[in-house]
Design a protein around this motif. Structure first.
Motif, PDB file in Angstrom:
ATOM      1  N   PHE A  93       0.839  -1.195   0.000  1.00 22.81           N
ATOM      2  CA  PHE A  93       0.000   0.000   0.000  1.00 22.81           C
ATOM      3  C   PHE A  93       0.875   1.245   0.000  1.00 22.81           C
ATOM      4  CE2 PHE A  93      -1.814   3.465   2.480  1.00 22.81           C
ATOM      5  CZ  PHE A  93      -2.931   3.762   1.716  1.00 22.81           C
ATOM      6  N   GLY A  94       1.910   1.224   0.836  1.00 24.11           N
ATOM      7  CA  GLY A  94       2.795   2.381   0.954  1.00 24.11           C
ATOM      8  C   GLY A  94       3.474   2.739  -0.358  1.00 24.11           C
ATOM      9  N   THR A  95       3.935   1.735  -1.071  1.00 25.28           N
ATOM     10  CA  THR A  95       4.594   1.973  -2.360  1.00 25.28           C
ATOM     11  C   THR A  95       3.619   2.581  -3.352  1.00 25.28           C
ATOM     12  OG1 THR A  95       6.109   0.135  -1.965  1.00 25.28           O
ATOM     13  CG2 THR A  95       5.855   0.862  -4.248  1.00 25.28           C
ATOM     14  N   LYS A  96       2.387   2.064  -3.382  1.00 22.11           N
ATOM     15  CA  LYS A  96       1.360   2.589  -4.288  1.00 22.11           C
ATOM     16  C   LYS A  96       1.019   4.028  -3.932  1.00 22.11           C
ATOM     17  CE  LYS A  96      -1.837   1.998  -7.493  1.00 22.11           C
ATOM     18  NZ  LYS A  96      -1.545   1.690  -8.871  1.00 22.11           N
ATOM     19  N   LEU A  97       0.860   4.318  -2.652  1.00 23.12           N
ATOM     20  CA  LEU A  97       0.550   5.674  -2.209  1.00 23.12           C
ATOM     21  C   LEU A  97       1.667   6.641  -2.598  1.00 23.12           C
ATOM     22  CD1 LEU A  97      -1.191   7.723  -0.676  1.00 23.12           C
ATOM     23  CD2 LEU A  97      -0.091   6.942   1.435  1.00 23.12           C
ATOM     24  N   LYS A  98       2.889   6.237  -2.345  1.00 27.84           N
ATOM     25  CA  LYS A  98       4.039   7.087  -2.663  1.00 27.84           C
ATOM     26  C   LYS A  98       4.118   7.352  -4.169  1.00 27.84           C
ATOM     27  CE  LYS A  98       8.918   7.505  -1.512  1.00 27.84           C
ATOM     28  NZ  LYS A  98      10.032   6.878  -0.778  1.00 27.84           N
ATOM     29  N   GLN A  99       3.870   6.320  -4.967  1.00 26.45           N
ATOM     30  CA  GLN A  99       3.902   6.453  -6.423  1.00 26.45           C
ATOM     31  C   GLN A  99       2.858   7.479  -6.887  1.00 26.45           C
ATOM     32  OE1 GLN A  99       2.626   2.902  -8.458  1.00 26.45           O
ATOM     33  NE2 GLN A  99       2.245   4.041 -10.335  1.00 26.45           N
ATOM     34  N   LEU A 100       1.633   7.341  -6.380  1.00 26.83           N
ATOM     35  CA  LEU A 100       0.569   8.265  -6.769  1.00 26.83           C
ATOM     36  C   LEU A 100       0.862   9.691  -6.308  1.00 26.83           C
ATOM     37  CD1 LEU A 100      -2.521   5.999  -5.992  1.00 26.83           C
ATOM     38  CD2 LEU A 100      -1.734   6.707  -8.264  1.00 26.83           C
ATOM     39  N   ALA A 160      -1.201  15.706   2.519  1.00 29.74           N
ATOM     40  CA  ALA A 160      -2.064  15.802   3.705  1.00 29.74           C
ATOM     41  C   ALA A 160      -2.906  17.075   3.649  1.00 29.74           C
ATOM     42  CB  ALA A 160      -1.216  15.774   4.974  1.00 29.74           C
ATOM     43  N   LYS A 161      -2.285  18.181   3.299  1.00 32.14           N
ATOM     44  CA  LYS A 161      -2.994  19.465   3.234  1.00 32.14           C
ATOM     45  C   LYS A 161      -4.071  19.443   2.146  1.00 32.14           C
ATOM     46  CE  LYS A 161      -2.287  24.412   2.767  1.00 32.14           C
ATOM     47  NZ  LYS A 161      -1.363  25.503   2.471  1.00 32.14           N
ATOM     48  N   ALA A 162      -3.741  18.896   0.976  1.00 31.73           N
ATOM     49  CA  ALA A 162      -4.695  18.856  -0.139  1.00 31.73           C
ATOM     50  C   ALA A 162      -5.914  17.996   0.205  1.00 31.73           C
ATOM     51  CB  ALA A 162      -4.001  18.333  -1.393  1.00 31.73           C
ATOM     52  N   ILE A 163      -5.673  16.844   0.815  1.00 31.51           N
ATOM     53  CA  ILE A 163      -6.796  15.971   1.196  1.00 31.51           C
ATOM     54  C   ILE A 163      -7.628  16.624   2.295  1.00 31.51           C
ATOM     55  CG2 ILE A 163      -7.414  13.743   2.239  1.00 31.51           C
ATOM     56  CD1 ILE A 163      -5.053  12.507   0.711  1.00 31.51           C
ATOM     57  N   ASN A 164      -6.961  17.234   3.264  1.00 34.71           N
ATOM     58  CA  ASN A 164      -7.679  17.901   4.356  1.00 34.71           C
ATOM     59  C   ASN A 164      -8.582  19.012   3.829  1.00 34.71           C
ATOM     60  OD1 ASN A 164      -6.481  16.243   6.241  1.00 34.71           O
ATOM     61  ND2 ASN A 164      -4.880  17.713   6.774  1.00 34.71           N
ATOM     62  N   GLU A 165      -8.083  19.787   2.871  1.00 30.23           N
ATOM     63  CA  GLU A 165      -8.869  20.889   2.321  1.00 30.23           C
ATOM     64  C   GLU A 165     -10.061  20.370   1.509  1.00 30.23           C
ATOM     65  OE1 GLU A 165      -6.130  23.348   0.131  1.00 30.23           O
ATOM     66  OE2 GLU A 165      -5.241  24.164   1.969  1.00 30.23           O
ATOM     67  N   LYS A 166      -9.841  19.297   0.745  1.00 25.89           N
ATOM     68  CA  LYS A 166     -10.895  18.777  -0.125  1.00 25.89           C
ATOM     69  C   LYS A 166     -11.989  18.048   0.658  1.00 25.89           C
ATOM     70  CE  LYS A 166     -11.718  16.207  -4.356  1.00 25.89           C
ATOM     71  NZ  LYS A 166     -11.148  15.621  -5.557  1.00 25.89           N
ATOM     72  N   TYR A 167     -11.596  17.303   1.696  1.00 26.17           N
ATOM     73  CA  TYR A 167     -12.552  16.429   2.395  1.00 26.17           C
ATOM     74  C   TYR A 167     -12.809  16.814   3.850  1.00 26.17           C
ATOM     75  CZ  TYR A 167     -11.518  13.571  -1.674  1.00 26.17           C
ATOM     76  OH  TYR A 167     -11.340  13.133  -2.960  1.00 26.17           O
ATOM     77  N   LEU A 185      -8.850   5.342   3.375  1.00 21.00           N
ATOM     78  CA  LEU A 185      -8.604   4.751   2.056  1.00 21.00           C
ATOM     79  C   LEU A 185      -9.550   5.345   1.016  1.00 21.00           C
ATOM     80  CD1 LEU A 185      -8.092   0.947   2.735  1.00 21.00           C
ATOM     81  CD2 LEU A 185      -6.439   2.519   1.742  1.00 21.00           C
ATOM     82  N   TYR A 186     -10.807   5.490   1.402  1.00 24.57           N
ATOM     83  CA  TYR A 186     -11.798   6.057   0.486  1.00 24.57           C
ATOM     84  C   TYR A 186     -11.367   7.455   0.041  1.00 24.57           C
ATOM     85  CZ  TYR A 186     -15.897   8.482  -1.168  1.00 24.57           C
ATOM     86  OH  TYR A 186     -16.743   9.247  -1.921  1.00 24.57           O
ATOM     87  N   TYR A 187     -10.991   8.309   0.982  1.00 22.76           N
ATOM     88  CA  TYR A 187     -10.583   9.678   0.642  1.00 22.76           C
ATOM     89  C   TYR A 187      -9.348   9.680  -0.248  1.00 22.76           C
ATOM     90  CZ  TYR A 187     -13.798  11.337   4.269  1.00 22.76           C
ATOM     91  OH  TYR A 187     -14.916  11.603   5.022  1.00 22.76           O
ATOM     92  N   ILE A 188      -8.387   8.836   0.083  1.00 20.72           N
ATOM     93  CA  ILE A 188      -7.142   8.790  -0.692  1.00 20.72           C
ATOM     94  C   ILE A 188      -7.424   8.325  -2.125  1.00 20.72           C
ATOM     95  CG2 ILE A 188      -4.891   7.660  -0.907  1.00 20.72           C
ATOM     96  CD1 ILE A 188      -4.932   7.508   2.241  1.00 20.72           C
ATOM     97  N   PHE A 207      -9.265  11.014  -3.987  1.00 17.58           N
ATOM     98  CA  PHE A 207      -8.367  12.135  -4.277  1.00 17.58           C
ATOM     99  C   PHE A 207      -7.521  11.847  -5.524  1.00 17.58           C
ATOM    100  CE2 PHE A 207      -4.281  14.318  -3.942  1.00 17.58           C
ATOM    101  CZ  PHE A 207      -4.695  15.632  -3.812  1.00 17.58           C
ATOM    102  N   PHE A 208      -7.028  10.632  -5.629  1.00 15.63           N
ATOM    103  CA  PHE A 208      -6.194  10.257  -6.781  1.00 15.63           C
ATOM    104  C   PHE A 208      -7.025   9.765  -7.966  1.00 15.63           C
ATOM    105  CE2 PHE A 208      -2.945   9.837  -3.373  1.00 15.63           C
ATOM    106  CZ  PHE A 208      -2.025  10.740  -3.889  1.00 15.63           C
ATOM    107  N   ASN A 209      -8.358   9.781  -7.809  1.00 18.68           N
ATOM    108  CA  ASN A 209      -9.275   9.373  -8.872  1.00 18.68           C
ATOM    109  C   ASN A 209      -9.029   7.932  -9.340  1.00 18.68           C
ATOM    110  OD1 ASN A 209     -11.496   9.898 -10.488  1.00 18.68           O
ATOM    111  ND2 ASN A 209     -10.220  10.491 -12.226  1.00 18.68           N
ATOM    112  N   VAL A 210      -8.851   7.039  -8.379  1.00 12.89           N
ATOM    113  CA  VAL A 210      -8.707   5.614  -8.674  1.00 12.89           C
ATOM    114  C   VAL A 210      -9.722   4.855  -7.829  1.00 12.89           C
ATOM    115  CG1 VAL A 210      -6.261   5.704  -9.296  1.00 12.89           C
ATOM    116  CG2 VAL A 210      -6.880   5.271  -6.946  1.00 12.89           C
TER     117      VAL A 210
END
Length: 121
Positions: free
Chosen positions: A5-12, A24-31, A55-58, A61-64
Motif C-alpha cells: 500500500f505504501g509503495t502505491k501511495l508514494k507512487q501516486l 495531507a494538506k490537499a486531502i484535508n482541504e478537499k474532504y 482509504l476512500y478519501y485517498i 483524491f487520486f481518482n482511482v
C-alpha cells in the motif's frame, strides 16, 4: 512482487508532484479531514495501515477505484450449473419434480417426506 500500500501511495503522490505534507494538506482541504505528514509517512513506509474511511478519501483524491488502489483482482464468476432433477437409488435413476428448494437434508429425508405428503408408494 508483493503488493505494498505504501509503495502505491508514494507512487501516486509523486505523480502529482506532492510532498507528504502537501498531500495531507490537499486531502484535508478537499474532504475536511485531519491527515498529517506523519500519517502519510507511516502509510508510505508500511508501518501502519489506514482506516477504511481514509482509504476512500485517498482513492477518491487520486481518482482511482479502491480495487485498483489496493490491486484487488476480481475473478470471473463461475458458470452456474442447472440443478439436476435426477438422483440415484441403487442402480436406478429417478426424477424428482422441482417445486422449490430445500435448504439441507439427506435424500432419504426428501423421499420420505414426498411419500408421506403425497402418499406415493
Amino acid at each position: 512482487m508483493k503488493y505494498s500500500f505504501g509503495t502505491k501511495l508514494k507512487q501516486l503522490r509523486k505523480e502529482k508532484k506532492l510532498t507528504q505534507e502537501g498531500l495531507a494538506k490537499a486531502i484535508n482541504e478537499k474532504y475536511d479531514t485531519n491527515f498529517s505528514k506523519g500519517m502519510i509517512s507511516k502509510w508510505e513506509n508500511d508501518r501502519e495501515d489506514p482506516r477504511m474511511e481514509s482509504l476512500y478519501y485517498i482513492a477518491d483524491f487520486f481518482n482511482v477505484s479502491l480495487d485498483e488502489f489496493l490491486e484487488l483482482k476480481i475473478k470471473e464468476p463461475s458458470k452456474i450449473k442447472e440443478p439436476s432433477t435426477e438422483y440415484v437409488v441403487g442402480n436406478v435413476n429417478k426424477a424428482i419434480p422441482l417445486y422449490g428448494s430445500i435448504a439441507a437434508g439427506a435424500l432419504a429425508t426428501v423421499e420420505a417426506v414426498t411419500k408421506k405428503k403425497y402418499s406415493i408408494h
